[in-house]
Design a protein around this motif. Structure first.
Motif, PDB file in Angstrom:
ATOM      1  N   VAL A 276      -8.320   3.631  -3.381  1.00  0.00           N
ATOM      2  CA  VAL A 276      -7.754   2.853  -2.273  1.00  0.00           C
ATOM      3  C   VAL A 276      -8.138   3.529  -0.954  1.00  0.00           C
ATOM      4  O   VAL A 276      -7.741   4.660  -0.691  1.00  0.00           O
ATOM      5  CB  VAL A 276      -6.220   2.759  -2.402  1.00  0.00           C
ATOM      6  CG1 VAL A 276      -5.623   2.053  -1.190  1.00  0.00           C
ATOM      7  CG2 VAL A 276      -5.831   2.044  -3.691  1.00  0.00           C
TER       8      VAL A 276
ATOM      9  N   ARG B 260      -6.986  -5.126  -5.302  1.00  0.00           N
ATOM     10  CA  ARG B 260      -5.613  -5.502  -4.912  1.00  0.00           C
ATOM     11  C   ARG B 260      -5.381  -7.000  -5.112  1.00  0.00           C
ATOM     12  O   ARG B 260      -4.281  -7.416  -5.525  1.00  0.00           O
ATOM     13  CB  ARG B 260      -5.355  -5.115  -3.454  1.00  0.00           C
ATOM     14  CG  ARG B 260      -3.942  -5.460  -2.965  1.00  0.00           C
ATOM     15  CD  ARG B 260      -3.674  -4.896  -1.582  1.00  0.00           C
ATOM     16  NE  ARG B 260      -2.341  -5.253  -1.121  1.00  0.00           N
ATOM     17  CZ  ARG B 260      -2.088  -6.300  -0.324  1.00  0.00           C
ATOM     18  NH1 ARG B 260      -3.084  -7.066   0.110  1.00  0.00           N
ATOM     19  NH2 ARG B 260      -0.850  -6.561   0.055  1.00  0.00           N
TER      20      ARG B 260
ATOM     21  N   TYR C 167      -8.630   2.006   3.009  1.00  0.00           N
ATOM     22  CA  TYR C 167      -8.745   0.910   3.962  1.00  0.00           C
ATOM     23  C   TYR C 167      -9.536   1.280   5.211  1.00  0.00           C
ATOM     24  O   TYR C 167      -9.725   0.452   6.090  1.00  0.00           O
ATOM     25  CB  TYR C 167      -7.360   0.389   4.343  1.00  0.00           C
ATOM     26  CG  TYR C 167      -6.823  -0.590   3.329  1.00  0.00           C
ATOM     27  CD1 TYR C 167      -7.351  -1.866   3.221  1.00  0.00           C
ATOM     28  CD2 TYR C 167      -5.802  -0.222   2.457  1.00  0.00           C
ATOM     29  CE1 TYR C 167      -6.877  -2.775   2.281  1.00  0.00           C
ATOM     30  CE2 TYR C 167      -5.324  -1.124   1.507  1.00  0.00           C
ATOM     31  CZ  TYR C 167      -5.866  -2.394   1.431  1.00  0.00           C
ATOM     32  OH  TYR C 167      -5.410  -3.288   0.494  1.00  0.00           O
TER      33      TYR C 167
ATOM     34  N   THR D 238     -11.341  -2.110  -1.678  1.00  0.00           N
ATOM     35  CA  THR D 238      -9.918  -1.886  -1.939  1.00  0.00           C
ATOM     36  C   THR D 238      -9.208  -3.197  -2.229  1.00  0.00           C
ATOM     37  O   THR D 238      -8.421  -3.300  -3.178  1.00  0.00           O
ATOM     38  CB  THR D 238      -9.259  -1.184  -0.735  1.00  0.00           C
ATOM     39  OG1 THR D 238      -9.885   0.090  -0.534  1.00  0.00           O
ATOM     40  CG2 THR D 238      -7.772  -0.981  -0.970  1.00  0.00           C
ATOM     41  N   ASN D 239      -9.506  -4.223  -1.422  1.00  0.00           N
ATOM     42  CA  ASN D 239      -8.838  -5.512  -1.609  1.00  0.00           C
ATOM     43  C   ASN D 239      -9.393  -6.296  -2.808  1.00  0.00           C
ATOM     44  O   ASN D 239      -8.730  -7.195  -3.318  1.00  0.00           O
ATOM     45  CB  ASN D 239      -8.948  -6.354  -0.338  1.00  0.00           C
ATOM     46  CG  ASN D 239      -7.898  -5.953   0.686  1.00  0.00           C
ATOM     47  OD1 ASN D 239      -6.821  -5.468   0.321  1.00  0.00           O
ATOM     48  ND2 ASN D 239      -8.202  -6.140   1.958  1.00  0.00           N
TER      49      ASN D 239
ATOM     50  N   HIS E 176       0.872  -1.177   0.000  1.00  0.00           N
ATOM     51  CA  HIS E 176       0.000   0.000   0.000  1.00  0.00           C
ATOM     52  C   HIS E 176       0.906   1.224   0.000  1.00  0.00           C
ATOM     53  O   HIS E 176       1.458   1.613   1.029  1.00  0.00           O
ATOM     54  CB  HIS E 176      -0.910  -0.009   1.237  1.00  0.00           C
ATOM     55  CG  HIS E 176      -1.840   1.156   1.289  1.00  0.00           C
ATOM     56  ND1 HIS E 176      -2.586   1.475   2.405  1.00  0.00           N
ATOM     57  CD2 HIS E 176      -2.160   2.112   0.358  1.00  0.00           C
ATOM     58  CE1 HIS E 176      -3.312   2.556   2.165  1.00  0.00           C
ATOM     59  NE2 HIS E 176      -3.060   2.954   0.936  1.00  0.00           N
TER      60      HIS E 176
ATOM     61  N   VAL F  40      -0.290  -0.551  -4.752  1.00  0.00           N
ATOM     62  CA  VAL F  40      -1.557   0.143  -5.010  1.00  0.00           C
ATOM     63  C   VAL F  40      -1.480   1.501  -4.343  1.00  0.00           C
ATOM     64  O   VAL F  40      -0.893   1.658  -3.273  1.00  0.00           O
ATOM     65  CB  VAL F  40      -2.776  -0.656  -4.474  1.00  0.00           C
ATOM     66  CG1 VAL F  40      -2.900  -1.986  -5.204  1.00  0.00           C
ATOM     67  CG2 VAL F  40      -2.705  -0.867  -2.961  1.00  0.00           C
ATOM     68  N   SER F  41      -2.066   2.515  -4.990  1.00  0.00           N
ATOM     69  CA  SER F  41      -2.058   3.873  -4.456  1.00  0.00           C
ATOM     70  C   SER F  41      -3.405   4.532  -4.689  1.00  0.00           C
ATOM     71  O   SER F  41      -4.093   4.238  -5.680  1.00  0.00           O
ATOM     72  CB  SER F  41      -0.965   4.725  -5.134  1.00  0.00           C
ATOM     73  OG  SER F  41       0.321   4.387  -4.667  1.00  0.00           O
ATOM     74  N   SER F  42      -3.771   5.430  -3.800  1.00  0.00           N
ATOM     75  CA  SER F  42      -5.005   6.189  -3.953  1.00  0.00           C
ATOM     76  C   SER F  42      -4.871   7.167  -5.112  1.00  0.00           C
ATOM     77  O   SER F  42      -3.931   7.972  -5.148  1.00  0.00           O
ATOM     78  CB  SER F  42      -5.311   6.960  -2.667  1.00  0.00           C
ATOM     79  OG  SER F  42      -6.295   7.946  -2.894  1.00  0.00           O
TER      80      SER F  42
END
Length: 492
Positions: A261, A274, A263, A270-271, A241, A292-294
């Motif tokens: 993303v 991912r 959490y 999100t997952n 992350h 993964v990035s927002s």
């Protein structure tokens, strides 16, 4: 105004106000007495007009809201160096803004060298209180420690004093601001874990998945450097992350999936994405890094790839190759599309993305204009010694330099030297030019363009001419090696 809307606005107002109030403000009259009341405090010395201070202020407030509830609490303080806090700032050697310093029991302890985002500030400052490795005396302690933060935990299990324990605790002291460490020597904890002399890295619950183990055991020797390498290799797992405070942990070649993303509000969603990245990452774990990035937090990175706004929910896949070149997955996201993209990236079959302005139709001014698309022609392969300026249109120093640089180009227009400029905000800068501020100038001799030299000289016309006259591959026609004008030859 609608009652519901009014309620929401009031709620937001008081929430923001509460966050601001969590930051204590000290002045010259009470700095010494009030700072002494806090076991650990982070102090921001600032100026109201400072742009960097304004950017830090909301992050600082968010961190204060969290740290005030820490056990023990950590105070975040601000001091206005232009008004009520001038003497305090002078006493503590503040020469730029913002300056952050850590105080313990009223005494200066150390300069703050951590992140400038809320999450990073919180993590860094929490590591400043208590021991670098928390001692766990029971199974409940271990379980509580692993649940306390949504972060990686590194725990040592030691039945007796060993070299491994010594190396572990030494590393904990070194990495306390970056990694959560704990250890136990209690029999019930060791029996529960089934380890008597070992180290285990535990991944946070929200990142658990079926593609990799939830924890990893260290199998190396009792050497601090080897333990450090083990933590670095396993810290982020197959797909980390990637956030603003840890982005430098992820090295090229790197593939990043940008999407919503989150959490906190949407861990399941999100997952969902991912896990699809993980499926591909497992196949290439020894060849390339994944994260993964927002998309909201990293909009500036999307802009670097020419992407202004992402409306759809599917991830946008962007990559950096081993040579820092940029690549974009152009097809809609799918596991199959990502797998092919990664394969082509490793096989060097992808065309790099290049952010570039259009090539100028006319380029006959005293200074040649380079853009990313024409950089090879105007600089690398021009067959001339080249002085190149990387500038930003909004930069005041660049504007001041512009007439001098134009005059330099005019003076040397008949020489075997190219005077070039490029807008580094609108064009990708080649990797062998390190540009971190503006203006940045480089000297690139015609026979060694792969190894340009940063120009560190003065910025007056005479300074440039003397430098170029001295370093030119062939002596200039109009100047000697010291930069003195040569006498014009006259016919008899």
């Amino acid at each position: 105004m609608h009652l519901k809307k009014l309620f929401v606005l009031c709620f937001l107002y008081y929430t923001c106000l509460a966050k601001e109030e969590d930051v204590l403000e000290f002045s010259d009259s009470d700095f010494e007495s009030r700072i002494a009341e806090h076991e650990t405090a982070l102090v921001m010395f600032y100026a109201p007009w400072c742009g960097h201070c304004k950017k830090l202020k909301p992050e600082y407030a968010k961190a204060a809201e969290d740290l005030i509830r820490n056990d023990p609490p950590i105070a975040l303080v601000k001091v206005d160096c232009t008004e009520a806090g001038k003497e305090a700032c002078n006493k503590h050697g503040v020469s730029g803004y913002p300056t952050l310093k850590i105080f313990r029991n009223g005494e200066f302890s150390q300069e703050y060298s951590g992140p400038r985002e809320a999450a990073g500030i919180v993590k860094y400052m929490k590591a400043q209180v208590g021991p670098s490795s928390k001692e766990l005396t029971s199974v409940e302690d271990l379980e509580k420690f692993l649940r306390a933060e949504n972060d990686v935990s590194v725990v040592g299990f030691f039945e007796k004093e060993t070299d491994l324990k010594t190396a572990f605790l030494k590393l904990a002291d070194k990495l306390r601001e970056k990694v959560r460490f704990a250890h136990s020597t209690y029999k019930n904890v060791l029996e529960k874990q089934g380890v008597t002399d070992g180290i285990i890295l535990f991944r946070p619950t929200h990142l658990h998945n079926k593609f990799e183990d939830d924890s990893v055991a260290y199998s190396g020797s009792a050497v601090t450097g080897e333990i450090n390498d083990f933590i670095t290799k396993n810290y982020h797992g197959l797909v980390g992350h990637r956030k603003s405070d840890n982005r430098n942990d992820f090295q090229n070649p790197l593939v990043v999936a940008y999407y919503s993303v989150d959490y906190v509000k949407n861990p399941k969603g999100t997952n969902y994405w991912r896990n699809r990245i993980l499926k591909v990452a497992k196949q290439y774990k020894d060849q390339i890094n994944f994260a993964v990035s927002s998309k909201d937090d990293f909009q500036y990175e999307l802009n670097e790839y020419g992407i202004d706004y992402v409306k759809e929910d599917k991830p946008i896949i962007l990559a950096r190759g081993a040579k820092n070149q940029k690549f974009i997955l152009k097809d809609p996201f799918s596991v199959e599309a990502l797998e092919q993209f990664v394969k082509d990236l490793l096989d060097d079959k992808l065309e790099p993305y290049l952010k570039s302005e259009s090539i100028p139709e006319s380029n006959d001014g005293p200074v040649t204009v380079a853009v990313a698309k024409s950089f090879d022609d105007t600089v690398t392969n021009n067959g001339k010694d080249t002085l190149i300026e990387f500038y930003a249109p909004w930069c005041g120093h660049c504007k001041k330099l512009a007439p001098i640089y134009d005059e330099l180009g005019e003076k040397l227009k008949n020489e075997d030297v190219a005077i070039v400029k490029m807008d580094a905000t609108a064009n990708d800068v080649p990797p062998n030019y390190d540009v971190r501020g503006f203006p940045t100038l480089y000297w690139a001799p015609k026979d060694s363009k792969d190894s340009p030299q940063r120009y560190e000289g003065g910025r007056e016309l005479d300074d440039f001419i003397k430098y170029i006259a001295k370093h030119a591959t062939s002596e200039l026609k109009g100047y000697d090696r010291k930069g003195n004008p040569k006498a014009e030859k006259t016919e008899l």
